[in-house]
Enzyme design. Structure first.
Site, PDB file in Angstrom:
ATOM      1  N   THR B 147       0.965  -1.228   0.047  1.00 24.29           N
ATOM      2  CA  THR B 147      -0.141   0.146  -0.037  1.00 24.29           C
ATOM      3  C   THR B 147       0.934   1.254  -0.070  1.00 24.29           C
ATOM      4  O   THR B 147       1.413   1.643  -0.952  1.00 24.29           O
ATOM      5  CB  THR B 147      -1.050  -0.102   1.023  1.00 24.29           C
ATOM      6  OG1 THR B 147      -0.221  -0.125   2.341  1.00 24.29           O
ATOM      7  CG2 THR B 147      -1.935  -1.114   1.080  1.00 24.29           C
ATOM      8  N   LYS B 169       4.631  -6.723   4.258  1.00 22.21           N
ATOM      9  CA  LYS B 169       4.150  -5.335   3.985  1.00 22.21           C
ATOM     10  C   LYS B 169       3.555  -4.680   5.120  1.00 22.21           C
ATOM     11  O   LYS B 169       3.101  -5.524   6.165  1.00 22.21           O
ATOM     12  CB  LYS B 169       3.137  -5.418   2.706  1.00 22.21           C
ATOM     13  CG  LYS B 169       1.922  -5.682   2.898  1.00 22.21           C
ATOM     14  CD  LYS B 169       0.704  -4.903   3.906  1.00 22.21           C
ATOM     15  CE  LYS B 169       0.646  -3.647   2.941  1.00 22.21           C
ATOM     16  NZ  LYS B 169      -0.373  -2.699   4.011  1.00 22.21           N
ATOM     17  N   GLY B 170       3.566  -3.340   5.301  1.00 23.76           N
ATOM     18  CA  GLY B 170       3.154  -2.702   6.422  1.00 23.76           C
ATOM     19  C   GLY B 170       3.884  -1.626   6.561  1.00 23.76           C
ATOM     20  O   GLY B 170       5.138  -1.354   6.668  1.00 23.76           O
ATOM     21  N   GLY B 172       1.960   1.928   7.571  1.00 26.83           N
ATOM     22  CA  GLY B 172       0.896   2.727   8.615  1.00 26.83           C
ATOM     23  C   GLY B 172       0.128   1.761   9.284  1.00 26.83           C
ATOM     24  O   GLY B 172       0.000   0.705   9.043  1.00 26.83           O
ATOM     25  N   THR B 180       1.167  -8.947  12.509  1.00 26.26           N
ATOM     26  CA  THR B 180       1.412  -7.456  11.792  1.00 26.26           C
ATOM     27  C   THR B 180       0.725  -7.234  10.704  1.00 26.26           C
ATOM     28  O   THR B 180      -0.384  -8.066  10.320  1.00 26.26           O
ATOM     29  CB  THR B 180       3.158  -7.361  11.599  1.00 26.26           C
ATOM     30  OG1 THR B 180       3.153  -6.313  11.053  1.00 26.26           O
ATOM     31  CG2 THR B 180       3.276  -8.612  10.308  1.00 26.26           C
ATOM     32  N   GLU B 259       5.857   4.691   7.438  1.00 24.66           N
ATOM     33  CA  GLU B 259       5.283   6.005   6.667  1.00 24.66           C
ATOM     34  C   GLU B 259       6.113   7.032   7.167  1.00 24.66           C
ATOM     35  O   GLU B 259       6.077   7.556   8.052  1.00 24.66           O
ATOM     36  CB  GLU B 259       3.825   6.253   7.027  1.00 24.66           C
ATOM     37  CG  GLU B 259       2.911   5.061   6.031  1.00 24.66           C
ATOM     38  CD  GLU B 259       1.436   5.240   6.486  1.00 24.66           C
ATOM     39  OE1 GLU B 259       0.402   4.645   5.394  1.00 24.66           O
ATOM     40  OE2 GLU B 259       1.148   6.068   7.167  1.00 24.66           O
TER      41      GLU B 259
END
Lengths: 388, 388
Positions: B147, B169-170, B172, B180, B259
């Site tokens: 994302t 993935k990750g 925010g 997670t 982020e």
């Protein structure tokens, strides 16, 4: 109960502020003085590393009697060991000598950078001359206690023939626990110490303790109430109500002036199973960086509100009973996003106050928490706030 | 145990990704496939408003057997009611039909905006053609699940003749609770379901569960492990150790790519009275906006570290026993700031990794938490991330 505009000082109180040389420019020293001995109560930070003024303040407030509050900004006298304690004592002693007041009736606060010793000689020299500037304008006292605040804050109101004046500061490192940054409540009402203490704790619970700018609990939080009695006795119920109203109003001012903030953010939780959970969820909403940035971006992002309620995993939340409002407009209910007027909600979110309402329909408890949006300016201020 | 560069896929696994039209550009659909049925374990978000894929995923993982994982990005299928559940089922059914796999051996994830229905026809059409792109490069599968991540993340290592591949993935809404964002662990080692489940939970506890980008717990967090057995049995102790090492490494990658982040921030607490308090304090440090901005500003602001430890008011902290290090340099001990080389510490703080060490000297427990600095870019991304 009636708010004054501009705010006025309770009878028999005066204040002064000056630059005594701790800051390169701007005021850095304030004094609040009562003509007669006032009954006093106080609440302080629960941070495990309290500053020297808080350590001493807890002892001083036990007597329940105060004549003066002396405050410096720029250096907080936290993490300063025995020398810090002695310096805090010297601040009180100077006021005692300069104004002929018993030393134990002087309390002190310091706010600013942690881990530096106070320039105590400068402060002592300042105290010896600050009396010439004494005035009954509470904003003058508010000026000397500012750190990153953008303007001095004082409010006052009339209740039962008495005046209630609140001076406050606080902009970052704010999620008070038992108190807020620095708040001084001065009144000419006649109130016994025990009643004053009870009313103060009750008012703080729903106001400053529900404030969070950044979820960080200061080592210096102090909230003091001084009642000098010059206006005579008051009805305790009405006074307590006025005190809470005024504290909530000051809480809103502090939240709105949070570091880098462009708007006030409030979260009201209703229908919680108990007070603790209502407060916990309201705080979770107000502290969520994704909700704070959503408020800044004026976006009705319902998902972030669901997320923040949902992360309170130990709370009783029945998803099928949840409703959400944004500035009074219903945006989520019956487990689905409501087909609301987005343009209108975006426009509401663009205003000075974003109000999130969460109805849990699981009990009778409610709570409101106060915060602000999160902006680039918070980052700038705190990435640049050098410790030395 | 040996990390591969670049990362490789465990034997018998393939993956593919594509744009199926959910995003205007960039990949939005990924498939991970095992040639044979794999033993499987999983942990999911504890958020009270889990997405449809998490609700179904909890049921599917109970069988302990998987052949495929299908993932879309851009829309999270959270807050979507019965229609969302049916859409998640349709994702699995499409994979089942396209690849001739039992439907109950297909698990699905969705990540992205909350409160919107999936464009399920686009996803179904995508699944019907995605097989042509199957490859053994794990980064290809990592691309379709992104994302706000800035790059696809996969790592792999060799242990006992088996290969362990992790895709994650990750960026925010990350403070996982039991898992997670999205992490897929693929191995050709032969491990029974119960052992795999135990090892996964143990590894997640010290890795993804100690990760926080912004203290916000996603509604979609999922971490799955698939072991297809093609490389035969392995020593469980060594494999568990390798799994934890690889999970910690992936945690560091996710934290560093938080982020808006410019650097990795870790906090290691030693000498706590128990594991719970060690973890709580490490998380408090990593989540403090004032410490995050301090890392960004490269300022050795000891006061903020004291403050963050001190706000853990329910923990056992003896101020006189506390020592603090920044990237290995002692900066605070014996209740006072150490006279350290500030220029050197500032230079360490300017690097890719800020490591805060807090020694409590009160017990034997320790913990490390993983996060990142807080920058203007986090604000920009999240104030602009419109929900519609």
């Amino acid at each position: 109960m009636k708010f004054h505009t501009p705010s006025v000082m309770a009878k028999g109180f005066r204040c002064a502020s000056m630059n005594c040389g701790i800051k390169e420019e701007g005021k850095d020293l304030s004094l609040f003085l009562s003509d007669v001995t006032a009954n006093a109560a106080g609440v302080f930070t629960r941070n495990l590393f309290p500053g020297a003024p808080v350590v001493l303040g807890r002892e001083i407030i036990r007597h329940g009697q105060l004549r003066a509050v002396v405050v410096n900004s720029r250096v907080s006298n936290v993490g300063t060991g025995e020398e810090g304690i002695e310096n805090a004592r010297r601040m009180a002693r100077s006021v005692s000598q300069a104004f002929d007041i018993p030393e134990q009736e002087v309390i002190m606060s310091s706010t600013g950078v942690i881990g530096r010793q106070l320039p105590i000689e400068k402060i002592e020299a300042g105290i010896s001359t600050i009396g010439s500037g004494l005035t009954s304008d509470p904003l003058v006292g508010a000026e000397g206690i500012m750190t990153t605040d953008t303007y001095p804050k004082a409010i006052s109101l009339e209740v039962d023939g008495a005046t209630l004046t609140i001076i406050g500061k606080g902009s970052g490192m704010i999620e008070p626990n038992m108190a807020t940054m620095l708040v001084y409540i001065l009144t000419d009402a006649e109130i016994p110490v025990a009643a004053l203490d009870r009313m103060l704790r009750e008012a703080v619970k729903d106001s400053f303790n529900m404030l969070s700018v950044d979820s960080d609990t200061s080592t210096s939080d102090t909230c003091l109430a001084l009642a000098n009695g010059l206006a005579g006795p008051v009805d305790h119920t009405r006074f307590a109500e006025a005190l809470k109203t005024a504290c909530v109003e000051m809480t809103r001012l502090l939240a709105r002036d949070g570091e880098g903030a462009t708007k006030l953010l409030t979260a009201t939780v209703t229908g919680a199973v108990n007070d603790t959970e209502a407060r916990f969820i309201a705080k979770a909403l107000i502290n969520s960086p994704l909700i704070k940035t959503m408020a800044y971006g004026a976006d009705p992002n319902i998902g972030r509100i669901l997320m923040a309620v949902g992360k309170c995993t130990h709370c009783t939340v029945a998803p099928e009973k949840l409703s959400i409002t944004i500035n009074g407009t219903l945006v989520y209910t019956d487990q689905a996003r409501v087909d609301f007027d987005e343009a209108r909600v975006r426009s509401l979110l663009s205003g000075e106050h974003v109000a999130i309402g969460v109805s849990l329909s699981s009990g009778d408890a409610s709570a409101t928490a106060y915060g602000c949006d999160l902006t680039e300016k918070y980052i700038e201020e705190n990435a640049a706030y050098y410790s030395s």
